[in-house]
Motif scaffolding. Structure first.
Motif, PDB file in Angstrom:
ATOM      1  N   TRP A  11     -31.181  24.239 -17.235  1.00 32.31           N
ATOM      2  CA  TRP A  11     -30.039  23.574 -17.283  1.00 32.31           C
ATOM      3  C   TRP A  11     -28.715  24.829 -16.781  1.00 32.31           C
ATOM      4  CZ3 TRP A  11     -25.507  24.123 -19.971  1.00 32.31           C
ATOM      5  CH2 TRP A  11     -24.493  23.640 -19.581  1.00 32.31           C
ATOM      6  N   ASP A  12     -29.030  25.820 -17.706  1.00 31.72           N
ATOM      7  CA  ASP A  12     -27.985  26.811 -17.668  1.00 31.72           C
ATOM      8  C   ASP A  12     -27.990  27.471 -16.165  1.00 31.72           C
ATOM      9  OD1 ASP A  12     -25.715  27.755 -19.198  1.00 31.72           O
ATOM     10  OD2 ASP A  12     -26.705  29.726 -19.061  1.00 31.72           O
ATOM     11  N   THR A  13     -29.337  27.884 -15.837  1.00 36.95           N
ATOM     12  CA  THR A  13     -29.593  28.312 -14.621  1.00 36.95           C
ATOM     13  C   THR A  13     -28.808  27.351 -13.372  1.00 36.95           C
ATOM     14  OG1 THR A  13     -31.612  29.421 -15.284  1.00 36.95           O
ATOM     15  CG2 THR A  13     -31.318  29.175 -13.018  1.00 36.95           C
ATOM     16  N   ILE A  14     -28.974  25.992 -13.405  1.00 37.34           N
ATOM     17  CA  ILE A  14     -28.439  25.272 -12.426  1.00 37.34           C
ATOM     18  C   ILE A  14     -26.966  25.488 -12.275  1.00 37.34           C
ATOM     19  CG2 ILE A  14     -27.996  22.950 -11.766  1.00 37.34           C
ATOM     20  CD1 ILE A  14     -30.969  22.430 -12.710  1.00 37.34           C
ATOM     21  N   VAL A  15     -26.390  25.511 -13.627  1.00 34.84           N
ATOM     22  CA  VAL A  15     -24.748  25.279 -13.849  1.00 34.84           C
ATOM     23  C   VAL A  15     -24.535  26.888 -13.206  1.00 34.84           C
ATOM     24  CG1 VAL A  15     -22.996  25.934 -15.418  1.00 34.84           C
ATOM     25  CG2 VAL A  15     -24.698  23.913 -15.548  1.00 34.84           C
ATOM     26  N   HIS A  16     -25.095  27.840 -13.817  1.00 36.53           N
ATOM     27  CA  HIS A  16     -25.139  29.309 -13.417  1.00 36.53           C
ATOM     28  C   HIS A  16     -24.928  29.414 -11.633  1.00 36.53           C
ATOM     29  CE1 HIS A  16     -25.583  34.138 -13.779  1.00 36.53           C
ATOM     30  NE2 HIS A  16     -25.908  33.466 -12.400  1.00 36.53           N
ATOM     31  N   GLU A  17     -25.921  28.863 -11.031  1.00 39.88           N
ATOM     32  CA  GLU A  17     -26.113  29.075  -9.474  1.00 39.88           C
ATOM     33  C   GLU A  17     -24.862  28.186  -8.856  1.00 39.88           C
ATOM     34  OE1 GLU A  17     -27.669  31.501  -8.776  1.00 39.88           O
ATOM     35  OE2 GLU A  17     -28.560  31.755 -10.303  1.00 39.88           O
ATOM     36  N   LEU A  18     -24.746  26.914  -9.481  1.00 39.36           N
ATOM     37  CA  LEU A  18     -23.748  25.995  -8.867  1.00 39.36           C
ATOM     38  C   LEU A  18     -22.239  26.910  -9.074  1.00 39.36           C
ATOM     39  CD1 LEU A  18     -24.464  22.571 -10.068  1.00 39.36           C
ATOM     40  CD2 LEU A  18     -24.495  23.330  -7.739  1.00 39.36           C
TER      41      LEU A  18
END
Length: 166
Positions: free
Chosen positions: A79-86
Motif C-alpha cells: 500500500w505504501d509503495t503504491i502511495v509513494h509512486e502515485l
C-alpha cells in the motif's frame, strides 16, 4: 504448493494489488486539494509488475507505475509503495523526493519516506555473491554485472573481488 496453485495465488495477489492501485488512484482524483495537472497525471497512470528484487516500485514519465512481484508476494509495504509512486506521478518525476513530493505523499497518508529498509531475511535469495579474493567480505548480488569494466574492489582490504554463483 503446485505450480498451478502458486500461479493462481500470484494472480489473486496481483489482482488485489491492481484493485488497491485503482482505489488509491480514485481517492487521489476525488481530492480537490490537488491541482488539475496533478489529478490529470494520476488519472492517466497505470500499474505493471516487474521482477526487481531490491526495488519496491518505480514511477515513469509516461505515467507507468511498476511494482515488484517479489514484494507483492511477500505483502511487504504494498500500500505504501503504491502511495509513494502515485505521489511521484502527481508531483512530476523531476521532483524526486523533494518537498513537493513529500507534501503530496503525506497528504495521501504515506507513512514512510524516500526509501524503505527491508529486513535481510525477507529479501529473496541472491543468485550471485560478490566475494573478496583475500578477506572474508562478501555481498549478495541479484545480477552478475561487470559495469565497472569487470573489476570490483573490496571495501575492506582493496583486493579484487569475484562473482560466485550461489
Amino acid at each position: 504448493m503446485s505450480p498451478s496453485v502458486s500461479h493462481q495465488h500470484d494472480a489473486a495477489l496481483f489482482n488485489v494489488t491492481r484493485e488497491l492501485f485503482e482505489t488509491e488512484k480514485q481517492r487521489f482524483l476525488d481530492n480537490m486539494e490537488f491541482t488539475r495537472t496533478q489529478r490529470l497525471r494520476v488519472k492517466n497512470s497505470w500499474l505493471t509488475f516487474n521482477n526487481h528484487k531490491t526495488c519496491f516500485g518505480m514511477a515513469h514519465w509516461d505515467g507507468k507505475v511498476e511494482i515488484s512481484k517479489a514484494f507483492v508476494r511477500m505483502g511487504f509495504g504494498v500500500w505504501d509503495t503504491i502511495v509513494h509512486e502515485l505521489a511521484h506521478i502527481a508531483a512530476g518525476i523531476d521532483h524526486g523526493h523533494d518537498d513537493v513530493w513529500i507534501n503530496i505523499y503525506r497528504a495521501l497518508g504515506g507513512e514512510g519516506g524516500a526509501t524503505c529498509e527491508v529486513p535481510a531475511d525477507m529479501l529473496p535469495p541472491a543468485k550471485w555473491t560478490l566475494k573478496c579474493t583475500s578477506c572474508s567480505w562478501s555481498y549478495p548480488r541479484y545480477r552478475r554485472n561487470y559495469k565497472y569494466k569487470g573489476v570490483y574492489i573490496c571495501c575492506e582490504c582493496d583486493s579484487p573481488m569475484k562473482f560466485k554463483h550461489n
